[in-house]
Scaffold this active site. Structure first.
Site, PDB file in Angstrom:
ATOM      1  N   ARG A 154      70.409  63.999  27.712  1.00 38.05           N
ATOM      2  CA  ARG A 154      71.753  64.202  27.150  1.00 38.05           C
ATOM      3  C   ARG A 154      72.004  63.347  25.917  1.00 38.05           C
ATOM      4  O   ARG A 154      72.796  63.712  25.047  1.00 38.05           O
ATOM      5  CB  ARG A 154      72.821  63.826  28.185  1.00 38.05           C
ATOM      6  CG  ARG A 154      73.006  64.812  29.304  1.00 38.05           C
ATOM      7  CD  ARG A 154      74.283  64.468  30.062  1.00 38.05           C
ATOM      8  NE  ARG A 154      74.293  65.024  31.399  1.00 38.05           N
ATOM      9  CZ  ARG A 154      74.645  66.286  31.687  1.00 38.05           C
ATOM     10  NH1 ARG A 154      75.004  67.104  30.743  1.00 38.05           N
ATOM     11  NH2 ARG A 154      74.627  66.709  32.935  1.00 38.05           N
ATOM     12  N   ASP A 207      76.368  80.198  26.684  1.00 37.25           N
ATOM     13  CA  ASP A 207      75.115  80.897  26.964  1.00 37.25           C
ATOM     14  C   ASP A 207      75.467  82.332  27.384  1.00 37.25           C
ATOM     15  O   ASP A 207      75.669  83.196  26.545  1.00 37.25           O
ATOM     16  CB  ASP A 207      74.376  80.115  28.053  1.00 37.25           C
ATOM     17  CG  ASP A 207      72.997  80.658  28.377  1.00 37.25           C
ATOM     18  OD1 ASP A 207      72.510  81.525  27.650  1.00 37.25           O
ATOM     19  OD2 ASP A 207      72.399  80.216  29.376  1.00 37.25           O
ATOM     20  N   VAL A 241      67.754  74.559  25.735  1.00 38.74           N
ATOM     21  CA  VAL A 241      67.750  73.412  24.823  1.00 38.74           C
ATOM     22  C   VAL A 241      68.345  72.175  25.502  1.00 38.74           C
ATOM     23  O   VAL A 241      69.103  72.288  26.474  1.00 38.74           O
ATOM     24  CB  VAL A 241      68.542  73.705  23.529  1.00 38.74           C
ATOM     25  CG1 VAL A 241      67.836  74.752  22.690  1.00 38.74           C
ATOM     26  CG2 VAL A 241      69.973  74.144  23.833  1.00 38.74           C
TER      27      VAL A 241
HETATM   28  P1  IMP Z   1      77.159  80.102  30.711  1.00 37.60           P
HETATM   29  O1  IMP Z   1      78.149  80.308  31.800  1.00 37.60           O
HETATM   30  O2  IMP Z   1      75.906  80.897  30.944  1.00 37.60           O
HETATM   31  O3  IMP Z   1      77.709  80.368  29.318  1.00 37.60           O
HETATM   32  O4  IMP Z   1      76.623  78.611  30.808  1.00 37.60           O
HETATM   33  C1  IMP Z   1      77.360  77.543  30.418  1.00 37.60           C
HETATM   34  C2  IMP Z   1      76.775  76.249  30.883  1.00 37.60           C
HETATM   35  O5  IMP Z   1      75.379  76.337  31.243  1.00 37.60           O
HETATM   36  C3  IMP Z   1      76.824  75.250  29.739  1.00 37.60           C
HETATM   37  O6  IMP Z   1      78.074  74.593  29.679  1.00 37.60           O
HETATM   38  C4  IMP Z   1      75.673  74.319  30.086  1.00 37.60           C
HETATM   39  O7  IMP Z   1      76.110  73.329  30.974  1.00 37.60           O
HETATM   40  C5  IMP Z   1      74.669  75.216  30.779  1.00 37.60           C
HETATM   41  N1  IMP Z   1      73.637  75.662  29.817  1.00 37.60           N
HETATM   42  C6  IMP Z   1      73.502  76.896  29.284  1.00 37.60           C
HETATM   43  N2  IMP Z   1      72.456  76.957  28.444  1.00 37.60           N
HETATM   44  C7  IMP Z   1      71.913  75.714  28.444  1.00 37.60           C
HETATM   45  C8  IMP Z   1      70.797  75.120  27.729  1.00 37.60           C
HETATM   46  O8  IMP Z   1      70.087  75.743  26.923  1.00 37.60           O
HETATM   47  N3  IMP Z   1      70.557  73.803  27.985  1.00 37.60           N
HETATM   48  C9  IMP Z   1      71.307  73.070  28.856  1.00 37.60           C
HETATM   49  N4  IMP Z   1      72.360  73.580  29.518  1.00 37.60           N
HETATM   50  C10 IMP Z   1      72.663  74.893  29.311  1.00 37.60           C
END
Ligand code: IMP
Length: 178
Positions: free
Chosen positions: A164, A102, A152
């Site tokens: 999940r 993300d 999502v």
């Molecule tokens: P980041 O550090 O923002 O890249 O977030 C990573 C983590 O956030 C992922 O491994 C997910 O556990 C959670 N995450 C990010 N976007 C989503 C989403 O759209 N749905 C569910 N979990 C998300």
């Protein structure tokens, strides 16, 4: 769970077809090398199981659980290890297996962490990526699907620990968040 869903973004058939392609790429890229797959709990459980079974490689599998402090559904990049690896990554070719990238904050921390432990190489395979949400540049070698910046669920991804086990990726209806 059907009435909680708004729309399907990636179908089960699309996921399966893409996994087969990704596994072939990984097999070719790591030919003749030993590979350590590092899955990030809990979201990556599905992609780890399905991707690893498509590899013709003899791989080792290990797991980390991290929590990223953040507000609501966004991470902050401040990461805490909840469960560390069982194995030593020194000198190893590591492939991090992720559910979704993300902001990229969690992943960039993880890559730096594994490199600092002396891994020979650290690459990333993720089923989903939200390119529009990236806050730090993270090089991801294997991407299943680029998706819009919506929250999502399914195929390992949760909302409050639910959804999940859906075999596809979709968005939730607004009433779920209400
Ligand atoms: P980041 O550090 O923002 O890249 O977030 C990573 C983590 O956030 C992922 O491994 C997910 O556990 C959670 N995450 C990010 N976007 C989503 C989403 O759209 N749905 C569910 N979990 C998300």
């Amino acid at each position: 769970m059907g009435h909680d869903l708004e729309k399907v973004l990636v179908t089960e058939e699309q996921i399966n077809a893409r996994l087969t392609e990704m596994a072939a790429e990984i097999d070719a890229d790591y030919a003749g090398r030993e590979l350590l797959l590092v899955g990030v709990l809990k979201g990556a459980v599905m992609v780890m199981a399905d991707l690893s079974r498509r590899l013709h490689h003899d791989v080792e599998m290990d797991w980390m659980a991290v929590s990223s402090y953040g507000s609501g559904t966004k991470s902050s990049g401040v990461v805490r290890i909840l469960k560390d690896l069982d194995c030593d990554v020194t000198g190893r070719d590591v492939l991090i297996v992720e559910d979704i990238v993300d902001t990229g904050l969690t992943l960039s921390w993880l890559i730096a962490n594994l490199r600092s432990r002396g891994a020979h190489s650290v690459e990333v395979a993720t089923m989903l990526r939200k390119p529009g949400e990236a806050r730090v540049p993270v090089e991801v070698a294997y991407v299943g699907f680029d998706i819009p910046g919506e929250f999502v669920v399914g195929y390992g991804l949760d909302y409050n620990q639910r959804y999940r086990t859906l075999p596809f990726v979709g968005t939730l209806a607004p009433h779920v968040y209400a």
